[in-house]
Scaffold this motif. Sequence first.
Motif, PDB file in Angstrom:
ATOM      1  N   VAL A  69      48.953  60.033  61.191  1.00 24.23           N
ATOM      2  CA  VAL A  69      48.883  59.767  62.785  1.00 24.23           C
ATOM      3  C   VAL A  69      47.571  58.475  62.809  1.00 24.23           C
ATOM      4  O   VAL A  69      47.826  57.492  63.600  1.00 24.23           O
ATOM      5  N   ALA A  70      46.644  58.912  62.149  1.00 22.96           N
ATOM      6  CA  ALA A  70      45.338  57.747  62.167  1.00 22.96           C
ATOM      7  C   ALA A  70      45.871  56.424  61.596  1.00 22.96           C
ATOM      8  O   ALA A  70      45.358  55.478  62.274  1.00 22.96           O
ATOM      9  N   ILE A  71      46.471  56.497  60.459  1.00 24.12           N
ATOM     10  CA  ILE A  71      46.757  55.084  59.867  1.00 24.12           C
ATOM     11  C   ILE A  71      47.462  54.430  60.847  1.00 24.12           C
ATOM     12  O   ILE A  71      47.490  53.066  60.851  1.00 24.12           O
ATOM     13  N   THR A  72      48.841  55.105  61.448  1.00 27.42           N
ATOM     14  CA  THR A  72      49.617  54.318  62.251  1.00 27.42           C
ATOM     15  C   THR A  72      49.051  54.003  63.599  1.00 27.42           C
ATOM     16  O   THR A  72      49.279  52.657  64.041  1.00 27.42           O
ATOM     17  N   LYS A  73      48.217  54.787  64.082  1.00 29.08           N
ATOM     18  CA  LYS A  73      47.435  54.197  65.201  1.00 29.08           C
ATOM     19  C   LYS A  73      46.537  52.968  64.824  1.00 29.08           C
ATOM     20  O   LYS A  73      46.514  52.017  65.667  1.00 29.08           O
ATOM     21  N   GLN A  74      46.038  53.022  63.692  1.00 32.36           N
ATOM     22  CA  GLN A  74      45.120  51.703  63.475  1.00 32.36           C
ATOM     23  C   GLN A  74      45.954  50.724  63.252  1.00 32.36           C
ATOM     24  O   GLN A  74      45.585  49.450  63.451  1.00 32.36           O
ATOM     25  N   ASP A  76      49.021  49.961  64.587  1.00 29.40           N
ATOM     26  CA  ASP A  76      49.842  49.535  65.819  1.00 29.40           C
ATOM     27  C   ASP A  76      48.859  48.649  66.767  1.00 29.40           C
ATOM     28  O   ASP A  76      47.820  49.041  67.153  1.00 29.40           O
ATOM     29  N   PRO A  77      49.309  47.419  67.103  1.00 32.06           N
ATOM     30  CA  PRO A  77      48.582  46.667  67.917  1.00 32.06           C
ATOM     31  C   PRO A  77      47.999  46.916  69.298  1.00 32.06           C
ATOM     32  O   PRO A  77      47.202  46.816  69.844  1.00 32.06           O
ATOM     33  N   GLN A  78      49.077  48.118  69.688  1.00 28.61           N
ATOM     34  CA  GLN A  78      48.636  48.609  71.162  1.00 28.61           C
ATOM     35  C   GLN A  78      48.066  49.847  71.141  1.00 28.61           C
ATOM     36  O   GLN A  78      47.685  50.490  71.753  1.00 28.61           O
ATOM     37  N   GLY A  79      47.655  50.606  69.678  1.00 35.59           N
ATOM     38  CA  GLY A  79      46.774  51.640  69.468  1.00 35.59           C
ATOM     39  C   GLY A  79      47.607  52.862  69.860  1.00 35.59           C
ATOM     40  O   GLY A  79      46.895  54.072  69.776  1.00 35.59           O
ATOM     41  N   ARG A  80      48.865  52.975  70.038  1.00 37.61           N
ATOM     42  CA  ARG A  80      49.520  54.036  70.049  1.00 37.61           C
ATOM     43  C   ARG A  80      49.764  54.895  68.730  1.00 37.61           C
ATOM     44  O   ARG A  80      49.660  55.977  68.677  1.00 37.61           O
ATOM     45  N   GLY A  81      50.606  54.044  67.845  1.00 35.07           N
ATOM     46  CA  GLY A  81      50.913  54.749  66.703  1.00 35.07           C
ATOM     47  C   GLY A  81      51.963  55.792  66.584  1.00 35.07           C
ATOM     48  O   GLY A  81      52.526  55.965  67.691  1.00 35.07           O
ATOM     49  N   LEU A  82      52.090  56.952  65.585  1.00 32.33           N
ATOM     50  CA  LEU A  82      53.119  57.860  65.949  1.00 32.33           C
ATOM     51  C   LEU A  82      52.217  59.073  66.359  1.00 32.33           C
ATOM     52  O   LEU A  82      50.956  59.287  66.140  1.00 32.33           O
ATOM     53  N   SER A  83      52.859  59.824  66.987  1.00 33.80           N
ATOM     54  CA  SER A  83      52.336  61.266  67.283  1.00 33.80           C
ATOM     55  C   SER A  83      52.611  62.036  66.282  1.00 33.80           C
ATOM     56  O   SER A  83      53.384  61.874  65.260  1.00 33.80           O
TER      57      SER A  83
END
Length: 97
Positions: A69-74, A76-83
């Motif tokens: 989750v943290a890696i995908t949020k980093q 993601d340009p919008q900062g959402r990533g995966l839950s």
Amino acid sequence: MKRPNPGRKPPEEQRTAAENKLRQASEKFYEQMAELEREFHAAVVAAAASPTGVEASENKSLVTRQGIVAITKQADPQGRGLSLHTVQAIVHAAEHQ
């Protein structure tokens, strides 16, 4: 509000050309998106897999679900990533195919 004249239509060949170009671009876009999604899901599943040669009770996955989750949020340009729920759903779907 002024309504456009319903009798005015674009030339048939221009409309057809525009429709065909849009259709081709749409097909290419969705094919590429599907391929990227398959690759991304495979990477998530690989990261969530148990390491080889280590007992599952010691280390359940290569990367924790929260780490994914943290890696995908980093990334993601919008900062959402995966839950966390989405990560678990991806892994669960891959395990039951």
